[in-house]
Design an enzyme around this catalytic site. Structure first.
Site, mmCIF file in Angstrom:
data_model
loop_
_atom_site.group_PDB
_atom_site.id
_atom_site.type_symbol
_atom_site.label_atom_id
_atom_site.label_comp_id
_atom_site.label_asym_id
_atom_site.label_seq_id
_atom_site.Cartn_x
_atom_site.Cartn_y
_atom_site.Cartn_z
ATOM 1 N N GLU A 38 0.836 -1.205 0.000
ATOM 2 C CA GLU A 38 0.000 0.000 0.000
ATOM 3 C C GLU A 38 0.871 1.255 0.000
ATOM 4 O OE1 GLU A 38 -2.973 -0.275 -0.819
ATOM 5 O OE2 GLU A 38 -3.098 -2.432 -0.514
ATOM 6 N N HIS A 56 3.142 6.373 -5.428
ATOM 7 C CA HIS A 56 2.659 6.658 -6.782
ATOM 8 C C HIS A 56 1.796 7.928 -6.762
ATOM 9 C CE1 HIS A 56 0.867 4.567 -10.645
ATOM 10 N NE2 HIS A 56 1.706 5.530 -10.946
HETATM 11 ZN ZN LIG Z 1 -2.587 -2.924 -4.898
#
Ligand SMILES: [Zn+2]
Length: 688
Positions: free
Chosen positions: A475, A481
């Site tokens: 996560e 990201h």
């Molecule tokens: Zn994922």
């Protein structure tokens, strides 16, 4: 509208949020404020869209595409807060609002994408895109808008659009019904046990079963339920073969029990409607439609990967089966290994072969230390620092960190919300309250990681299993990201990428948890502070490919059946049970293994359909992450700065700036091969 009685001043959701990081005033929010705020925001967005579509000035990138990018801000803001709270701190009131607003939002999206004058402007711009003097990013945004509208049916004639809208609405209600049926079957079942029935169950499993029985008014007894954690634990540890069979049968029959909650007819209708939608949009099958806008591009490309893995996984699973069967014989068992035996004997074999006990590992994985390990990895790869931030949040268990880069420039806010609680949905996910962009000034993102780790008693450290720690890293990869996103236009920010590409940053990040220098530094005993002994660390890392035959078969069968089901040219007379049986026979599914998700409860495909014809995505991303980590390994330094810079420039920081094939090639210099994945899963020939 400045009078004291105006809704703006009464409803904090409609006021300006002037606090740090643009956070809403969580303490002042009440459920009843959401519906009026969402209604107001929907109306405001409709007004903006109408103005863009009706603009008398000739279409330009700025008055059409950039204008769309600037619109709907109030709606984004309010729905972001609403859906974060609906996931992490829900209530009956929030759930009721969720049922109300979900169809409203779907209809709003249909109205946007089927708006003919608006589409005419977009299509006109797209047709002369090369003469508009656009930057590379602007060209990408225009192209994504055009693709999105076309794929939603904007270019079709009116009767086709009407049919499409009807299909979408019908699919939405079938999807809701599907998941409610699965939930109903899960709730309806509990195997109630007495003390004498618990042979093999460890203390933690007994305690959980006792609590589950109490919840059902069966004080002093034990209950096994169809929650994955409950039934998988029972299948893993229970020495009672008869009871394992009962639980397993109930588990694999969810959604297939006849009566009002049976999902087979729903599936047939959904598959037929999806096929019809694909045909209206000019595709032979739903799978062709779905994959056309993914990295894989065609069902054949996805199938090629799955086929390559499938035969090796079957061979490895056969070897695993033989070892488990031998174990049964050694114990004097006179029966053939059945699906309800697999997890039980696989766990016994792991203990025997690797001498690895969960209880021995757990004290070394403290939550706080693992968060530090994830931060340290981000510092070494990307130069990021994380400092606790004192900002008001929605729950005392959530913690916030201000994120800065190596030069001290603000990157964003990271919120970690790690403990399970009754008001939180199960599972683990990344989400955001605010996404990165530079269109209207520099906006830094506010990113959340939600997990469901067990909360310790007061004064005790929170301990994780190794799998939990992997989830935390996964996560956190998604979070990076979102945090590192460096784009101008919101449409392209962060995780807004193809679904067979989005698991690359998350699955890749998991690799750094297994880097010995990270484990040696951060896996420390909760009581003594001593690092994990080398021998234990080696045994832990040695189990990485254990049981991968079973796990790969269980997963890959689902991905193959999904592609076949959504690959029908005419699905009007589909018998779901018969199809599943015949398709599994076609791929020669081992008799001792059942699909991880059988069709009647396959929520990835039928609850909303996010992964319909897309279940292959996890493995597609795994090819990328295994190969991407090799790029570091090849330099001899898993934190190699030059490789990390390319990773940031083209993957973590790049959002949807480029087509995924282009992005990956820019990072790696070539496209991946399947070799690294086969090695990672222990599926190369010599280890079968
Ligand atoms: Zn994922």
């Amino acid at each position: 509208m400045a009078s004291a009685a105006s809704p703006e001043t009464q409803n904090p959701l409609l006021a300006d949020w002037t606090g740090r990081f643009g956070l809403p005033p969580f303490a002042a929010l009440k459920p009843e404020q959401f519906r009026p705020a969402i209604d107001a925001a929907l109306a405001a967005h409709r007004g903006e869209i109408d103005a863009i579509a009706a603009n008398e000035a000739a279409p330009s990138f700025d008055n059409t595409i950039a204008a769309l990018e600037r619109s709907g801000r109030a709606l984004d803001r309010v729905t972001n807060v609403f859906f974060v709270l609906a996931g992490v701190d829900t209530s009956d009131a929030i759930e009721a609002i969720e049922r109300e607003v979900s169809p409203l939002l779907a209809r709003h999206s249909n109205a946007l994408h089927l708006n003919r004058p608006l589409y005419a402007r977009i299509a006109g711009l797209h047709a002369r895109r090369d003469s508009l003097g656009l930057s590379a990013e602007q060209a990408r945004v225009l192209d994504r808008y055009h693709t999105r509208f076309v794929r939603a049916g904007a270019a079709l004639d009116k009767p086709a659009q009407d049919r499409l809208a009807a299909i979408n609405e019908r699919l939405a209600s079938l999807g809701t019904q599907f998941s409610q049926n699965v939930l109903a079957d899960e709730k309806a079942y509990a195997l109630i046990l007495e003390d004498a029935d618990l042979a093999g169950l460890p203390d933690f499993a007994r305690a959980a079963a006792r609590a589950a029985a109490e919840e059902r008014g069966q004080e002093g007894k034990y209950a096994v339920t169809l929650a994955r954690s409950s039934c998988e634990t029972f299948l893993q540890f229970s020495a009672r073969r008869d009871l394992r069979e009962k639980v397993f049968q109930a588990w694999i029959k969810r959604g297939e029990n006849g009566g009002a909650t049976d999902n087979r007819a729903l599936i047939a209708e959904m598959v037929a409607l999806r096929g019809e939608r694909a045909k209206l949009l000019g595709f032979a099958t739903f799978a062709d439609y779905r994959l056309d806008d993914q990295m894989a591009k065609t069902p054949a490309a996805a199938r090629k990967l799955l086929d390559e893995v499938w035969s090796r996984a079957r061979a490895k699973a056969a070897a695993e089966r033989d070892a488990l069967q031998a174990m049964i014989a050694e114990e004097g068992g006179n029966f053939a290994l059945a699906p309800h035996d697999w997890r039980y004997y696989a766990d016994k074999r792991r203990k025997a072969e690797f001498d690895l006990d969960e209880a021995e590992i757990k004290p070394y994985f403290q939550l706080d230390r693992m968060i530090e390990a994830a931060f340290e990895t981000a510092r070494r790869l990307f130069g990021l620092t994380f400092t606790p931030a004192d900002v008001p949040l929605y729950h005392p268990d959530a913690r916030a960190y201000e994120v800065k880069d190596a030069s001290g420039r603000p990157v964003g806010l990271f919120i970690g919300d790690y403990f399970a609680r009754p008001s939180k949905h199960s599972g683990a996910w990344m989400t955001s309250l605010r996404d990165q962009e530079k269109l209207q000034g520099e906006v830094t993102p506010v990113i959340l990681n939600i997990c469901n780790f067990s909360k310790p008693a007061a004064g005790e450290p929170a301990l994780l299993s190794f799998d939990d720690a992997r989830t935390l890293f996964h996560e956190f990869g998604h979070a990076l990201h979102g945090l590192l996103s460096n784009v101008t236009y919101p449409l392209l920010a962060g995780t807004a990428v193809a679904s067979d590409f989005v698991e690359l940053p998350s699955q890749l990040y998991e690799h750094w948890l297994e880097v010995p220098e990270i484990l040696q530094k951060y896996a420390r005993h909760a009581k003594t502070g001593a690092p994990m002994p080398k021998a234990l660390l080696d045994r832990l890392l040695a189990t990485r490919t254990y049981g991968q035959g079973f796990a790969t078969v269980e997963y890959t069968a689902c991905a193959l059946v999904d592609l076949d089901l959504h690959g029908f040219k005419d699905a009007s007379a589909l018998d779901v049970a018969d199809f599943e049986r015949r398709d599994l026979a076609r791929i020669a599914m081992p008799a001792e293994i059942v699909m991880r998700h059988r069709l009647p409860h396959f929520q990835h495909l039928f609850s909303g359909g996010g992964y319909a014809a897309g279940y292959y995505s996890y493995m597609w991303s795994e090819v990328l992450d295994a190969d991407a980590f090799e790029a570091f390994a090849e330099t001899g330094n898993v934190f190699d700065p030059a490789t990390a810079k390319r990773l940031r420039d083209y993957i973590y920081g790049a959002g949807n700036l480029r087509d995924p094939v282009e992005a990956y090639t820019a990072f790696r210099g070539r496209l991946p091969t399947v070799d690294a994945l086969l090695k990672k899963r222990g599926l190369v020939d010599e280890t079968v």
